[in-house]
Design an enzyme around this catalytic site. Sequence first.
Site: not given
Length: 240
Positions: A66, A134, A136, A141
């Site tokens: 990313d 979280n 991801h 996400e």
Amino acid sequence: MKLMPLTEPGDAIACAARAIIEMVQRKPDAILGLATGGTMEPLYALLVAAHRDGLSFARIRTVNLDEYVGLPPDHPNSYHRYMARHFLEHVDVPPANSFIPCGHIDPARAASQYASLLDDLGPVDLQLLGIGENGHIGFNEPGTALDAPTRVTALSPITMAANARFFSPGAEVPSQAVTMGTAAILSARRIVVLATGRAKSAALADALDGPVCPECPASYLRLHPDCTIHADHAAGALLR
Ligand code: F6R
């Protein structure tokens, strides 16, 4: 999916680095999928040390997961600069063999070009993954489908808050990224996950003990035939 015995952080990092080193030794022209983030900094230091001890990456190709939207490649917080600083400037991967999506100027176009590049390259031999607080993976996400494409995506407030530690105080933290999609990540032949620190404990427990579901994209890793997780005691503290 295989969870390795929980260890001290240095041992988990060394085991994940060892998996990459063995891949490079066994297959000198392998395609490595690479991750950024705080977790990976000591791992890259071990790969650089292995290079100084004689390991060559000269025929390796690398694809990163990313890049932030809005940051030019030479921005100090871009993942282009991260990769140069921690790994690429110190090893012999030819610049033409390393690929990182572009997040500035026209991110949507850059994402579709990156998706085509990944298709053309073929399956990644070993994909290195961190895990977000979280759940991801990459910047897929919570809410991301199992077969999500490589695309521009919004970062959650939790991810932005976690990433703020890398930016100067008061600087704007990017709210979007170009990310390799879950479909591309899961198409890797082998996946190696590294999770260290207490901040990852809830995500790791959700990923391993909760349902396989979009609310925790890391749970999708349980569907992969060759995924190994290296975690320290702190990251594994909430596992059943
Ligand atoms: C980075 C990436 C992210 C990170 C994750 C954990 O390329 O794709 O999924 O692996 O956000 O980041 P750290 O290691 O900083 O906690």
